[in-house]
Design an enzyme around this catalytic site. Structure first.
Site, PDB file in Angstrom:
ATOM      1  N   SER A 139       0.853  -1.192   0.000  1.00  0.00           N
ATOM      2  CA  SER A 139       0.000   0.000   0.000  1.00  0.00           C
ATOM      3  C   SER A 139       0.881   1.231   0.000  1.00  0.00           C
ATOM      4  O   SER A 139       2.017   1.191   0.494  1.00  0.00           O
ATOM      5  CB  SER A 139      -0.901   0.012   1.240  1.00  0.00           C
ATOM      6  OG  SER A 139      -1.560   1.259   1.381  1.00  0.00           O
ATOM      7  N   TYR A 152      -1.452  -0.278  10.543  1.00  0.00           N
ATOM      8  CA  TYR A 152      -1.726  -0.666   9.163  1.00  0.00           C
ATOM      9  C   TYR A 152      -0.561  -0.279   8.256  1.00  0.00           C
ATOM     10  O   TYR A 152      -0.033  -1.105   7.498  1.00  0.00           O
ATOM     11  CB  TYR A 152      -3.014  -0.034   8.650  1.00  0.00           C
ATOM     12  CG  TYR A 152      -3.215  -0.289   7.170  1.00  0.00           C
ATOM     13  CD1 TYR A 152      -3.470  -1.573   6.704  1.00  0.00           C
ATOM     14  CD2 TYR A 152      -3.097   0.741   6.235  1.00  0.00           C
ATOM     15  CE1 TYR A 152      -3.602  -1.833   5.345  1.00  0.00           C
ATOM     16  CE2 TYR A 152      -3.238   0.495   4.884  1.00  0.00           C
ATOM     17  CZ  TYR A 152      -3.493  -0.794   4.442  1.00  0.00           C
ATOM     18  OH  TYR A 152      -3.613  -1.042   3.093  1.00  0.00           O
TER      19      TYR A 152
END
Length: 253
Positions: A139, A152
């Site tokens: 990501s 995250y």
């Protein structure tokens, strides 16, 4: 014999879109997911285009992963591709207010689940040799910090470094490794992060022209079909409407 790809987290989002794209090309597929009804429905739908083996399991469950992979039937046991897609973000609160349970779930899924599938399937990918590919779903959060990204973003930074380290270990095997880093993409991912709050979900994508899961699936298909001598180490993909913001500055002290 058609090539075979193993896709984790195939019941929604990028994983489901990848299953549809690779089925369209006639690849055999091993699809995993926790939601049995969704998984079996998808496998049944795609079975007219490709050979599909659905495995209902949670990538966090090491024993289940080991058992399922050790028993892959003939025709699905020699892999050309692994798409480590299973992953999630939970919550948007600051680190000092977040849930430790959410942190555990993100670490167990985004890191440990990816490790299990990679290690257990590496012998099969190495047996294939040249042209075999691993695509890990990272990501932009692994590269660029933002408030509420704490664990995250850290798990995706792990995915980035692990992918690079794998490249070193796999030198000479012909197996390729790519860390694919999507930006804003409209999928169930945000609905999970917002605990099902559709208003927050819709606000994220409103008038933003985000990426779609099909865009990511097409990118992964392209990555895995490059000539065998090419390795795309990392690829960051964002919609044109998304860019980087300025550094925050606290004022008034």
């Amino acid at each position: 014999m058609q090539p075979t790809v193993f896709i984790t987290g195939a019941t929604a989002g990028f994983g489901e879109a990848c299953a549809r794209r690779f089925a369209q090309a006639g690849w055999s597929m091993v699809l995993t997911g926790r939601r049995e009804e969704r998984l079996l429905r998808l496998a049944d739908e795609l079975s007219g285009q490709a050979e599909v083996l659905p495995l209902v399991l949670d990538v966090r469950d090491r024993a289940s992963m080991q058992a399922a992979i050790s028993q892959l039937p003939e025709g699905f046991d020699r892999l050309r591709g692994l798409i480590n897609n299973a992953g999630l973000a939970l919550g948007t609160e600051a680190a000092q207010a977040c849930s430790l349970d959410d942190w555990d779930t993100m670490v167990d899924t985004n890191i440990k689940g990816l490790l299990y599938s990679t290690r257990l399937l590496l012998p099969r990918l190495i047996a294939h040799g040249r042209g075999a590919s691993i695509v890990n779903l990272g990501s932009i959060a692994g590269n660029w910090p933002y408030p509420g990204s704490h664990v995250y973003g850290a798990t995706k930074a792990f995915v980035r470094q692990f992918s690079l380290n794998l490249r070193c270990d796999l030198q000479g095997t012909g197996v390729r490794v790519t860390n694919l880093e999507p930006g804003l993409c409209e999928s169930e991912f945000s609905l999970v992060r917002f605990a099902g709050d559709t208003h927050k979900y819709e606000a994220v994508y409103a008038n933003a022209q985000p990426l779609q899961p099909g865009d990511i699936a097409e990118t992964i298909f392209w990555l895995m079909n490059q000539p065998a001598h090419i390795n795309i180490n990392s690829l960051e993909v964002m919609p044109v409407t998304q860019a980087w913001s300025n550094f925050q500055i606290e004022r008034g002290r």
